[in-house]
Write an enzyme that holds these catalytic residues in place. Structure first.
Site, mmCIF file in Angstrom:
data_model
loop_
_atom_site.group_PDB
_atom_site.id
_atom_site.type_symbol
_atom_site.label_atom_id
_atom_site.label_comp_id
_atom_site.label_asym_id
_atom_site.label_seq_id
_atom_site.Cartn_x
_atom_site.Cartn_y
_atom_site.Cartn_z
ATOM 1 N N CYS A 1 0.809 -1.209 0.000
ATOM 2 C CA CYS A 1 0.000 0.000 0.000
ATOM 3 C C CYS A 1 0.848 1.267 0.000
ATOM 4 O O CYS A 1 0.477 2.263 -0.615
ATOM 5 C CB CYS A 1 -0.965 0.012 1.167
ATOM 6 N N HIS B 1 -2.138 0.409 7.172
ATOM 7 C CA HIS B 1 -2.481 0.808 5.809
ATOM 8 C C HIS B 1 -2.033 2.250 5.586
ATOM 9 O O HIS B 1 -1.840 3.004 6.536
ATOM 10 C CB HIS B 1 -3.987 0.671 5.614
ATOM 11 N N ASP C 1 -8.130 5.799 -1.869
ATOM 12 C CA ASP C 1 -7.266 4.669 -1.501
ATOM 13 C C ASP C 1 -6.792 4.015 -2.789
ATOM 14 O O ASP C 1 -7.493 3.169 -3.355
ATOM 15 C CB ASP C 1 -8.046 3.676 -0.634
#
Lengths: 331, 670
Positions: free
Chosen positions: B408, B452, B468
């Protein structure tokens, strides 16, 4: 308990308070709640200090588990206190009659400890003021006889000292105790001299005997067959060897029919206690040599006789001669 | 207790075993050499007693003491630290062992053992350790009991039983004290903090690979209990620090005071209330659901979308928080913040920059550019993997055009960079995504593996919008070893619930309650509890009074229970006989009213010769008991044991017959 003069006022106050609260008691005594005292021992204080240290660090670090351990230890201490107290509560102590002793020996006052509950009473201590400690466990619903030990210094009727019944069971962090003074006497005979001579003038010796030293040479009076109970040192070993091993007993003149009067007034050169000690020794010697003896002290006499009962009444007369009643333990 | 007498060997060995038990768990946090030294002293003491070795001389002991103290003092840098304090305690034990001769030394060692076991919790308060400590305290107390015996030693089994009983009675007292003892909120003396040593969690810094490391950790980050209806798992974005500054490779927080003006936040929709129990991470931020507004902590403040506390979170804390999933943040961006959201190092990652410039040159607006960038990740062969290749130099260029495999942080970093180049203010938000719902206790468990990174871009009118980029990757390019899923559902949930996993959740639930109610029991929890009990109006001194009263009440109750328990049971022999008869009735041996125990016993023994010895013995004991004035504990115990065996055998015989009969009746039927 007389209070020694050299004690501090506080101590004197405490001793008087104790004496007032724990007066002489006749018969069995059951341990009551209001007469059981309890204080932490030095280990208990250390244990408490440790719990406090843990608590402080728990507060400081805001540490829940340290709190928990500190509180658990406090709970353990509290429960220990409870059990220590319970270990004494309800226990009944009954005085039994004590065996007579000679002055200078330690007196053993037998006590019957009765535990009415099902739970055993562990590690009960009987603490005499003379420093003797007896430890005893009393199983549930049982009776155990134990002894309180005390010193005897002089003849007479020795009454049991005030003693402590105490316990530190189970963890030793607390000591619970009570004092008790039970009506319980021990007859103390005079201290016998190690050796004694019979009265020199032979007063009171009936028959044809001349005064003799009891310990040592006696007049040899012949031989007879060994009978059970004859002292070994009267066995004629040399004759026995000659006669194929059948034991022969030497007979001494006074053993059979001699009769002695042991007279207090015959010992004028001595003071009272010395005379009594000497008479005591003579009573014992006559008894062991089976010489019939009588005892005479001013105002009282006991006719010549032999046997344990006779000996005991003679010794009792000697023990109590000139004394009124009992004397207390540490006078 | 004659304390100057020599130590009996069984007692000494009991003390030594207790020391081993208490020393071992200290290996977890104290230097190993110290524990080994102390254990060596324990072993030495054991063999010294066995082979009559002599103690080392006084100067030697003093020298050793001084040496150990100096080493600890230097090694721990003072003695204010709990490590140093407990190390000294261990050293004291070791030295004391060299001169343990008498009973009072043993007592001292036992007390030191208590302190040692209590001090373990200064470092670790895990529930397993608590159970261990309870066992250790039971053993130490059993040894203390043994040491206090005046006459003879108890059997150890008995000593342990007594000690366990004592502790059982002490536990109610402990509970009362634990709940009611007034708790303070601050320390009594200054406590040096460990500065987040050994704590896992994210930092205010992100570079390729930094979150990937975390994602392997199953450690708990925090737990959340919703007071309102929980949102979709895919909406669970837990905000941590906001990263503004980019140096070409890594992102970090900047030190600006930031804006704490909540008026720039427009809230919409429903509020969500929830309670977070945060594991220590050594940082200043509190994790909260996007977008948090406030908490019940007085030392926490809102700062440009982050919740920050004044102190580092070095222990587990609990807080209530309110969030609004729908919001509009800073619809009017200040020039300064715009500048911050666009700043880039000169001439870094030229290829990526060229790409973004190209999009802008194509005349795309902000939203189209965002869509274009996400499409890039989705349409091209980008992979989501825990094991991306190492990147060097212009990491974004390398990732975007060559490796295309990342976690991520790679996607968030690349996306934010592209946005900034294209002139859209962008920033990175670190936090956690998702969380596992524990069906047992109803909370959400968020692990470090759920860490994250995502981005926020500023759009006119909309303000800061969460994007995201990781979620844009095509699902078929997610490699199997990735534990964290993209839409909030995790691999674990997809696998279904294995029993092991169920057990893991149950265990976590226990831990959660342990942490929440036991370890987290501070001033606030205490107030809450007292309120629950209707006692919130009590002053601390009244609290102490209540505590004392309750402890006395416990003592009274305990004594009543114990006394009641100890009442002689006169009818027990009869009771056991009745049970005996009832049991034999199973074998169709029913005592006639006129039958005495001896007759009945004889009849039973004739009928069942295999039971005869047991029956005869039981009847014998019963008669002996019955006609004795006093119940005897030993006879009683024998009777009980016999009865137990008899009943067991009879039950088996009865079941066997039942079975045979059933089989027979079934086979007789067609």
């Amino acid at each position: 308990m007389p209070i020694p003069a050299d004690t501090t006022p506080v101590r004197r106050f405490v001793l008087r308070w104790v004496a007032d609260r724990h007066t002489r008691h006749h018969g069995p005594l059951s341990l009551q709640r209001r007469k059981i005292y309890i204080l932490p021992t030095r280990y208990g204080l250390l244990f408490g200090a440790m719990a406090v240290v843990l608590l402080l660090s728990a507060i400081n670090y805001g540490n829940s588990m340290a709190f928990a351990v500190a509180f658990l230890l406090m709970g353990i201490g509290l429960m220990d206190m409870y059990h220590t107290h319970q270990n004494l509560l309800g226990l009944t102590i009954e005085p039994l009659s004590a065996k007579a002793i000679f002055a200078g020996m330690t007196a053993q006052f037998p006590l019957r400890l009765h535990n009415p509950s099902r739970r055993p009473r562990m590690s009960i201590l009987l603490e005499s003021p003379d420093g003797y400690v007896t430890a005893v466990d009393v199983p549930g619903q049982a009776q155990i006889v134990s002894e309180l030990t005390a010193n005897s210094k002089q003849r007479g009727m020795l009454s049991a000292p005030r003693f402590a019944v105490s316990t530190r069971h189970p963890l030793g962090l607390f000591r619970a105790w009570t004092w008790m003074q039970l009506e319980m006497d021990c007859l103390v005979y005079p201290q016998p001299l190690p050796k004694a001579w019979l009265p020199a003038n032979g007063t009171g010796v009936e028959g044809e005997q001349r005064p003799a030293l009891i310990e040592g040479q006696d007049d040899f009076n012949g031989l007879r067959e060994y009978r059970q109970g004859d002292p070994y040192r009267h066995i004629a070993w040399r004759h026995m060897a000659r006669r194929d091993g059948d034991p022969i007993t030497k007979i001494f003149s006074h053993s059979a029919n001699a009769q002695l009067w042991l007279d207090y007034d015959e010992l004028p050169e001595l003071n009272r206690e010395e005379r009594l000690s000497r008479l005591c020794r003579l009573v014992l010697d006559c008894e062991s040599k089976s010489i019939r003896y009588g005892l005479r002290v001013p105002g009282q006499d006991i006719a010549p006789d032999l046997g344990i009962q006779h000996k005991e009444s003679c010794l009792r007369m000697l023990a109590l001669y000139g004394l009124e009643g009992t004397h207390s333990h540490d006078t | 207790m004659i304390h100057d007498e020599a130590l009996p060997k069984p007692l000494l060995n009991g003390v030594l075993l207790g020391l081993i038990i208490t020393l071992l768990p200290h290996v977890l946090h104290l230097p190993a050499w110290l524990i080994i030294l102390a254990l060596a002293a324990v072993a030495w003491r054991h063999f010294a007693a066995k082979f009559h070795w002599r103690s080392p001389s006084r100067p030697l002991r003093l020298g050793a003491t001084a040496a150990i103290f100096v080493i600890i003092y230097v090694g721990c840098g003072g003695i204010n630290d709990p490590h140093a304090g407990v190390s000294l305690l261990v050293a004291m034990v070791a030295v004391k062992l060299l001169e343990t001769k008498q009973r009072r030394d043993a007592m001292l060692l036992l007390f030191l053992s208590y302190l040692l076991i209590g001090s373990i919790f200064l470092f670790n308060q895990h529930i397993i350790l608590a159970i261990y400590a309870l066992g250790a305290i039971t053993w130490i107390t059993a040894t203390l009991l043994q040491a206090a015996q005046e006459n003879q030693n108890l059997a150890w089994r008995l000593a342990v039983r007594h000690s366990a009983a004592l502790i059982g009675q002490a536990i109610p007292v402990m509970l009362v004290l634990f709940i009611l003892f007034p708790r303070l909120s601050g320390p009594l003396w200054s406590v040096p903090h460990e500065g987040g040593k050994g704590q896992t969690g994210m930092s205010g810094y992100m570079e390729p690979g930094s979150i990937g490391e975390l994602s392997l950790s199953q450690a708990v980050a925090f737990r959340v209990r919703f007071l309102d209806k929980p949102p979709q798992a895919s909406e669970l974005y837990w905000r941590g620090p906001v990263l503004w500054r980019f140096n070409g490779q890594s992102w970090s927080t900047d030190d600006r005071p930031g804006d704490n003006d909540l008026s720039k936040l427009e809230l919409q929709g429903q509020a969500l209330r929830y309670e977070v129990m945060l594991e220590p991470h050594g940082q200043h931020w509190l994790l909260a659901l996007d977008m948090p507004v406030r908490t019940n902590r007085s030392d926490a403040r809102w700062l440009a979308g982050q919740l920050l506390t004044d102190h580092e979170v070095n222990e587990r804390i609990r807080y209530l928080a309110i969030s609004y999933p729908q919001y509009r943040l800073e619809p009017n961006l200040s020039a300064e913040d715009r500048q911050r959201g666009l700043s880039l190092p000169v001439s870094s990652n030229p290829r990526a920059a060229a790409l973004a410039h190209q999009w802008r040159a194509q005349g795309l607006n902000d939203r189209q550019i965002i869509k274009r960038a996400l499409a890039q990740f989705h349409d091209q062969a980008f992979f989501y993997t825990l094991h991306p290749p190492k990147l060097q130099g212009n990491t974004i260029d390398e990732f975007l055009f060559q490796s295309r495999r990342g976690f991520c942080e790679h996607y968030a970093s690349t996306f934010a960079f592209l946005m900034r180049v294209a002139g859209i203010p962008a920033r990175i938000v670190l936090g956690y995504q998702g969380g596992e719902h524990s069906p047992i206790s109803g909370y959400y468990l968020v692990r470090q593996a759920d860490a994250h990174a995502w981005t926020e871009v500023w759009l006119a009118d909309a303000g800061w919008v969460r994007i995201d980029p990781t979620a844009a990757i095509a699902p078929d390019r997610i490699e199997a070893d990735v534990i964290v899923g993209l839409s909030g559902t995790t691999q674990r949930e997809r696998d279904g619930m294995s029993w092991l996993h169920q057990f893991g959740l149950a265990w976590d639930a226990i831990n959660y309650h342990w942490n929440d109610w036991v370890l987290g029991y501070g001033p606030e929890r205490q107030q809450q509890t007292l309120r629950g009990l209707g006692l919130a109006w009590l002053t601390p001194s009244q609290l102490v009074l209540l505590m004392t009263t309750l402890v006395l009440a416990i003592l009274a109750t305990t004594s009543t229970l114990l006394l009641w328990h100890r009442q002689p049971r006169t009818e027990t022999a009869g009771l056991q006989y009745r049970r005996f008869c009832k049991s034999l009735a199973l074998l169709e041996l029913i005592r006639a009213p006129h039958e005495g125990p001896a007759d009945f016993g004889r009849r039973c023994a004739q009928q069942y010769p295999e039971l005869a010895p047991l029956i005869n013995r039981f009847i014998h004991l019963y008669i002996e008991q019955r006609y004795q004035s006093q119940t005897q504990v030993e006879l009683h115990r024998q009777m009980r044991r016999l009865l137990l065996r008899l009943r067991w055998i009879i039950l088996r015989m009865h079941l066997a017959r039942l079975y045979k009969r059933t089989v027979a009746s079934q086979s007789s039927k067609p």
